[in-house]
Write an enzyme that holds these catalytic residues in place. Structure first.
Site, mmCIF file in Angstrom:
data_model
loop_
_atom_site.group_PDB
_atom_site.id
_atom_site.type_symbol
_atom_site.label_atom_id
_atom_site.label_comp_id
_atom_site.label_asym_id
_atom_site.label_seq_id
_atom_site.Cartn_x
_atom_site.Cartn_y
_atom_site.Cartn_z
ATOM 1 C CG HIS A 165 76.429 52.405 49.376
ATOM 2 N ND1 HIS A 165 76.450 53.561 50.132
ATOM 3 C CD2 HIS A 165 77.663 52.299 48.830
ATOM 4 C CE1 HIS A 165 77.636 54.139 50.010
ATOM 5 N NE2 HIS A 165 78.392 53.394 49.235
ATOM 6 C CD GLU A 189 66.377 23.894 35.065
ATOM 7 O OE1 GLU A 189 66.668 22.768 34.606
ATOM 8 O OE2 GLU A 189 66.407 24.171 36.281
ATOM 9 C CE LYS A 206 79.422 15.256 35.164
ATOM 10 N NZ LYS A 206 79.947 15.294 36.527
ATOM 11 C CD GLU A 242 75.173 21.954 42.762
ATOM 12 O OE1 GLU A 242 76.090 21.727 41.963
ATOM 13 O OE2 GLU A 242 74.044 22.341 42.397
ATOM 14 C CE LYS A 289 68.548 18.730 38.727
ATOM 15 N NZ LYS A 289 69.762 18.055 38.290
ATOM 16 N N GLY A 323 80.184 19.461 37.765
ATOM 17 C CA GLY A 323 79.660 20.649 37.076
ATOM 18 C C GLY A 323 80.273 21.942 37.589
ATOM 19 N NE ARG A 324 79.816 21.159 43.875
ATOM 20 C CZ ARG A 324 79.121 20.022 43.740
ATOM 21 N NH1 ARG A 324 78.224 19.905 42.777
ATOM 22 N NH2 ARG A 324 79.309 19.019 44.577
#
Ligand code: F6P
Length: 549
Positions: free
Chosen positions: A382, A211, A205, A351, A510, A265-266
């Site tokens: 499990h 990254e 975005k 978030e 950041k 973003g999400r």
């Protein structure tokens, strides 16, 4: 006055939660043979069963009164009207427009945003169809076979989750997702891909995420080594709001698919960020995903609060987090194809709802978003389900069941469903002393052995869950499911009075990483740090001397 009303509604709810036995569920079933029917609702293809919670008529009434006092209907109207509900960033939250159809009206402030939404969607469709029909080819005039999406957070999790859920053999292209700034991850993906047949999508975005830009630069070098600079540019596209940065990175303008800052973003899988899905699943599947989400948008917008799935899912969460002080929730899809859904919901919810102040900046008077985690069933059984059955603090569960499989192994599917239903029933019903004693007697255990093991073998029960039942898993039903959770997050924000659309909490790390990065290059801390961080920077320099740059 409104504040007084909502505090009174909170107080009424908390008074119910403080009553002896408020967390008990089994007596509610014992008293009401119709409980399943009365505490479940259907919208579109999704059945939401919230009968396995301690929500009684009185509690539901108090929760609905809270929703009214918090003016959820007013919030919903402002959300859909494109008001700046993301108050700390002065933006609307209009991801619903991304799945709207021509004729639907969406405005951000005074701007009619539908022409741009439809134009970007048409460009995405044209690009996807041209790729599938061989009208857009590789630099060597061959068909593309693979798509590599480079992005992180919302620019990875939503598309990767949907891609994992819906990709089948025979789909137009293969999909790959690279998120972490870890050279191992890049090497692993590069080793299995042929750069001459791969299209790289840089999904960001902001187009400033460290990254993603680092991985995109590695991918650009990888393409250039195989195809030269001009060839490489034919193998790249960008999905971003930052057109200046995509140009500076060297992405051709006709290969940039934009969206706007009113898409968080999400919440962005429906935007250009979903291009990897349109390319790898096919345009029709992507369009069905959007159509499914639109069904849930329309339900959320129109249904009364007491019939409204996102609102009811919200109220269940409020009851668990605030009423009963349960600090976490597990998401267990009994469908391997939904393996990445818990991770997507983890970002969407944590978030959005990991906030400690209300919109005015005052401290929030109560708990907000719980820890969300999960795994597909039966694998989870499990691994961590022991704690859910017998740990000290109840962990509410979202069970997601899919009635009809897309394979022919009916026996496997029966086992999968049986396990999902059994886990929910075990959490609810537990196993008391008498049942354990009878079971151990039957197995021939000695009295001393029974006495010794009894406390270990008892299950307390009354542990809540909701079940979402889908008739099948396809793009249309998945769109509904994901939009259901998105709206839940928005309504929770309204109930708690927090902004679910910002994420200031990710910034400090950041900033500090940008201070520490040159120190790792230098081999020593240069700025003031806490003793531990400074010590670790020095230790790293001795363990990895080649890391100095
Ligand atoms: O982790 C913070 C965050 O800003 C998320 O909100 C977002 O989904 C992710 O980083 C990626 O951001 P971008 O799409 O701008 O690269």
């Amino acid at each position: 006055m409104a504040e007084d009303q909502s505090e009174a509604a909170w107080a009424a709810l908390m008074a119910l939660a403080a009553r002896p036995g408020a967390a008990e569920i089994r007596p509610l079933f014992a008293a009401d043979p119709d409980r399943f029917a009365r505490f479940s609702r259907q919208a579109g293809d999704i059945l939401l069963d919230f009968s396995k919670t301690a929500i009684s008529d009185a509690v539901l009434d108090a929760l609905l009164k809270l929703a009214e006092a918090r003016d959820v209907t007013g919030f919903r109207a402002r959300l859909f009207a494109g008001a700046a509900v993301n108050e700390t960033e002065g933006r609307a939250a209009l991801h619903m427009a991304l799945r709207a159809e021509a004729g639907d009206a969406f405005r951000a402030g005074h701007e009619d945003i539908m022409p741009e939404v439809l134009a970007v969607r048409a460009r995405m469709e044209a690009f996807a169809r041209a790729l599938h029909e061989g009208r857009i080819l590789t630099a060597n005039s061959e068909r593309f076979t693979d798509v590599l999406n480079i992005g992180i957070g919302g620019s990875d999790l939503g598309p990767a989750m949907v891609g994992r859920a819906l990709w089948t053999e025979g789909a137009p292209l293969r999909a790959h997702y690279l998120a972490n700034v870890d050279g191992h991850a890049f090497d692993e993906i590069a080793a299995r891909l042929d750069p001459t047949r791969t299209l790289v999508l840089v999904a960001s975005k902001t187009f400033t995420t460290q990254e993603t830009i680092a991985n995109a630069a590695l991918a650009r070098d990888w393409l250039r080594a195989a195809l030269g600079e001009a060839g490489a540019s034919q193998h790249m596209a960008a999905l971003s709001t930052n057109l200046a940065a995509t140009a500076a990175f060297g992405i051709l303008p006709e290969r940039v698919f934009g969206f706007r800052d009113w898409v968080g973003g999400r919440f962005s899988v429906w935007s250009a960020i979903g291009l990897s899905l349109a390319l790898t699943l096919g345009w029709d599947a992507f369009a069905r995903l959007l159509a499914g989400a639109r069904v849930m948008d329309q339900h959320f917008q129109a249904a009364p609060l007491a019939e409204n799935l996102p609102v009811l899912l919200t109220l269940v969460e409020v009851w668990h987090v605030n009423g009963l002080a349960y600090p976490s929730r597990a998401v267990l899809p009994y469908d391997e194809r939904l393996a990445r859904l818990p991770a997507h919901l983890q970002q969407l919810e944590m978030e959005s709802l990991g906030k400690r102040v209300v919109l005015s900046g005052a401290p929030l008077a109560r708990a907000s978003g719980p820890v969300v985690f999960g795994e597909p069933g039966t694998n989870a059984q499990h691994s961590f389900m022991q704690l859910l059955h017998q740990g000290t603090t109840p962990v509410p569960v979202d069970f997601i069941l899919v009635a009809r499989p897309d394979h022919t192994h009916a026996d496997s599917h029966r086992k999968l469903l049986a396990n999902g239903l059994a886990q929910a029933e075990a959490l609810l019903m537990g196993k008391d002393d008498a049942a354990v004693i009878a079971e151990m007697h039957k197995a021939g255990a000695a009295e001393a052995e029974i006495t010794r093991l009894l406390p270990h073998r008892v299950f307390p029960g009354d542990r809540p869950s909701v079940t979402m039942l889908l008739p099948q898993l396809d793009a249309f039903t998945l769109g509904q499911l994901v939009a259901l959770y998105e709206h839940k997050v928005a309504v929770l924000g309204a109930l708690w009075g927090i902004n679910p659309f910002d994420q200031w909490g990710v910034e400090l790390g950041k900033q500090l990483a940008s201070v520490i990065l040159p120190e790792i290059s230098a081999g020593a801390a240069q700025e003031p740090h806490d003793g531990s961080t400074a010590g670790l920077i020095g230790k790293l320099a001795t363990l990895w001397p080649e890391g100095r740059a």
